[in-house]
Design an enzyme around this catalytic site. Structure first.
Site, short mmCIF file in Angstrom:
data_model
loop_
_atom_site.label_atom_id
_atom_site.label_comp_id
_atom_site.label_asym_id
_atom_site.label_seq_id
_atom_site.Cartn_x
_atom_site.Cartn_y
_atom_site.Cartn_z
N CYS A 112 54.95 44.36 10.84
CA CYS A 112 53.53 43.99 10.79
C CYS A 112 53.18 42.85 11.74
CB CYS A 112 53.17 43.65 9.36
SG CYS A 112 53.70 44.94 8.23
N HIS A 259 46.52 41.27 9.89
CA HIS A 259 47.22 42.53 9.61
C HIS A 259 46.66 43.08 8.29
CE1 HIS A 259 50.11 45.34 8.25
NE2 HIS A 259 50.65 44.52 7.38
N ASN A 289 47.93 50.73 5.03
CA ASN A 289 48.69 49.74 5.80
C ASN A 289 49.55 50.51 6.80
OD1 ASN A 289 50.71 48.03 6.73
ND2 ASN A 289 50.85 46.89 4.81
C1 LIG Z 1 52.11 44.72 -4.32
C2 LIG Z 1 50.95 43.93 -4.92
C3 LIG Z 1 49.62 44.56 -4.49
C4 LIG Z 1 51.07 44.00 -6.43
O1 LIG Z 1 50.01 43.25 -6.99
P1 LIG Z 1 50.25 42.35 -8.29
O2 LIG Z 1 48.91 41.86 -8.76
O3 LIG Z 1 51.33 41.38 -8.01
O4 LIG Z 1 50.79 43.47 -9.26
P2 LIG Z 1 51.13 43.41 -10.78
O5 LIG Z 1 52.36 44.24 -10.94
O6 LIG Z 1 51.14 42.00 -11.33
O7 LIG Z 1 49.91 44.20 -11.41
C5 LIG Z 1 48.58 43.65 -11.56
C6 LIG Z 1 47.63 44.82 -11.71
O8 LIG Z 1 47.48 45.49 -10.45
C7 LIG Z 1 47.82 46.87 -10.61
N1 LIG Z 1 48.43 47.34 -9.37
C8 LIG Z 1 49.53 46.85 -8.75
N2 LIG Z 1 49.78 47.56 -7.63
C9 LIG Z 1 48.81 48.49 -7.54
C10 LIG Z 1 48.55 49.53 -6.62
N3 LIG Z 1 49.33 49.75 -5.54
N4 LIG Z 1 47.47 50.33 -6.87
C11 LIG Z 1 46.68 50.14 -7.95
N5 LIG Z 1 46.90 49.16 -8.84
C12 LIG Z 1 47.96 48.37 -8.65
C13 LIG Z 1 48.75 46.91 -11.79
O9 LIG Z 1 48.78 48.18 -12.37
C14 LIG Z 1 48.13 45.87 -12.70
O10 LIG Z 1 46.99 46.42 -13.34
P3 LIG Z 1 46.55 45.97 -14.83
O11 LIG Z 1 46.14 44.52 -14.70
O12 LIG Z 1 45.41 46.89 -15.14
O13 LIG Z 1 47.76 46.16 -15.68
C15 LIG Z 1 51.00 42.43 -4.48
O14 LIG Z 1 52.19 41.83 -4.95
C16 LIG Z 1 50.92 42.26 -2.98
O15 LIG Z 1 49.83 42.34 -2.41
N6 LIG Z 1 52.06 42.02 -2.31
C17 LIG Z 1 52.13 42.01 -0.87
C18 LIG Z 1 52.56 43.38 -0.40
C19 LIG Z 1 52.15 43.73 0.99
O16 LIG Z 1 50.99 43.66 1.35
N7 LIG Z 1 53.09 44.13 1.81
C20 LIG Z 1 52.82 44.63 3.10
C21 LIG Z 1 53.65 44.01 4.13
S1 LIG Z 1 52.94 42.57 4.83
#
Ligand SMILES: CC(C)(COP(=O)(O)OP(=O)(O)OC[C@H]1O[C@@H](n2cnc3c(N)ncnc32)[C@H](O)[C@@H]1OP(=O)(O)O)[C@@H](O)C(=O)NCCC(=O)NCCS
Length: 333
Positions: A112, A259, A289
């Site tokens: 990325c 990004h 992404n």
């Molecule tokens: C992966 C990521 C989106 C997960 O989000 P999070 O808030 O930490 O996830 P959690 O497991 O705590 O879940 C929180 C809520 O979001 C939901 N959720 C998590 N990932 C989801 C997805 N891909 N689609 C829909 N809902 C999602 C969960 O189901 C949960 O819902 P609820 O509150 O109704 O139970 C987050 O950690 C993130 O943005 N990480 C960076 C990843 C990235 O962008 N990588 C790319 C390379 S730079």
């Protein structure tokens, strides 16, 4: 010698993977929930026999239709899904595009942050008078690394390729760079098996690594929360460094393209870096992404939609796998 981006084109594979289809596979996440969380409605997936090289070729063909390809004297290919370990994609693409043979060409392996790094290499090649016209290709097919039952990564990533032409110019269109690397995060976004450290394992165990998301060590693994924590530390610092190195404030920047990792995270980063919403670009609804392709896709779309106009200064920031990150300011001609 100064350099500028002359043009950008991108190519998306034909096969669409919609949230509706994903939510039929993974009923615990509705199509609306995925879109609300990630800012993604659909993404494109390369065909079984379609590789990043094929996508890159199509993006380049769109670009070189407009320019005499004889002028291209360097080819850079950024990918983490090459056709072969040996040789790199760049010579294969040189041949497919019938580019001159007296040119430099090589691959570099970044995700990325790859677009920003590619621009930094192109700028350096032109400044050193090694090249006058660099074709930078970013092309990725993460879908081939992702396990079919990996709900989390399947909702996030899409396949794509982008081709950018960078040429020598009198006035600089690519500013100074702020780059960063921290290899302590190497295993937070990784394909463990398939290289020489851990060969591909046909009997690799199926692991439920987060609830409802499965993978083996042959597939892409992403520790989402750790990636999130890394970016909230690294991105505000690199934004600050980049503004300082270019001697500008955020008020003097017309537009900001991060990004396009996912909307949830980049909105959080926008607030943390205090970038006004009206200057901040979100463009992943129909592509997801696409790793090293998100920034050039967003640039192309913003220019086409007349959101970015000639003379605008655009801050671009890439971050991810490695960990690796980088930022620069480009001026659109
Ligand atoms: C992966 C990521 C989106 C997960 O989000 P999070 O808030 O930490 O996830 P959690 O497991 O705590 O879940 C929180 C809520 O979001 C939901 N959720 C998590 N990932 C989801 C997805 N891909 N689609 C829909 N809902 C999602 C969960 O189901 C949960 O819902 P609820 O509150 O109704 O139970 C987050 O950690 C993130 O943005 N990480 C960076 C990843 C990235 O962008 N990588 C790319 C390379 S730079």
């Amino acid at each position: 010698m100064e350099s500028s981006i002359k043009d950008i084109e991108y190519y998306l594979p034909e096969n669409i993977l919609s949230n509706d289809k994903l939510s039929r596979e993974f009923p615990e996440w509705s199509a609306e929930k995925i879109e609300q969380k990630l800012g993604i409605r659909e993404r494109r997936i390369a065909g079984e026999n379609e590789t990043a090289l094929d996508l890159g070729q199509k993006a380049c063909e769109k670009l070189i239709r407009k320019y005499p390809k004889e002028q291209i004297d360097f080819l850079l290919f950024c990918t983490e899904s090459p056709d072969y370990f040996i040789p790199p994609n760049a010579p294969l693409l040189q041949d497919r595009l019938c580019l001159r043979t007296d040119i430099g060409a090589f691959d570099f392996n970044l995700a990325c942050s790859g677009y920003v790094y590619g621009l930094s290499i192109a700028k350096g090649l032109i400044a050193a008078d090694i090249s006058k016209s660099v074709l930078l290709v970013t092309a990725e097919t993460y879908s081939k690394h992702i396990h079919p039952k990996d709900k989390s990564n399947k909702t996030m990533f899409g396949d794509a390729a982008a081709a950018t032409l960078i040429c020598d110019t009198e006035k600089s269109g690519i500013g100074n760079f702020a780059l960063g690397t921290d290899g302590t995060g190497y295993d937070k976004l990784i394909v463990h098996n398939g290289g020489f450290r851990n060969p591909y394992d046909p009997n690799a165990e199926l692991i439920e690594y987060i609830e409802g998301s499965y993978r083996t060590n042959n597939n892409l693994y992403m520790n989402g929360p750790e990636i999130f924590n890394f970016t909230i530390k690294a991105v505000p610092i690199v934004v600050e460094q980049c503004l300082e190195r270019n001697n500008v404030t955020i008020d003097e920047i017309d537009y900001v393209i991060f990004h396009q990792a996912n909307k949830y995270m980049i909105e959080y980063l926008r607030k943390k870096t205090k970038i006004p919403q009206e200057k901040f670009h979100i463009d992943m609804l129909m592509t997801g992404n696409t790793v090293s392709c998100t920034i050039p896709i967003a640039l192309r779309n913003s220019i086409d939609n007349k959101v970015i106009k000639s003379g605008d200064r655009v801050l671009i920031v890439g971050f991810g796998v490695g960990y690796s990150w980088g930022a620069t300011i480009i001026t659109i001609n």
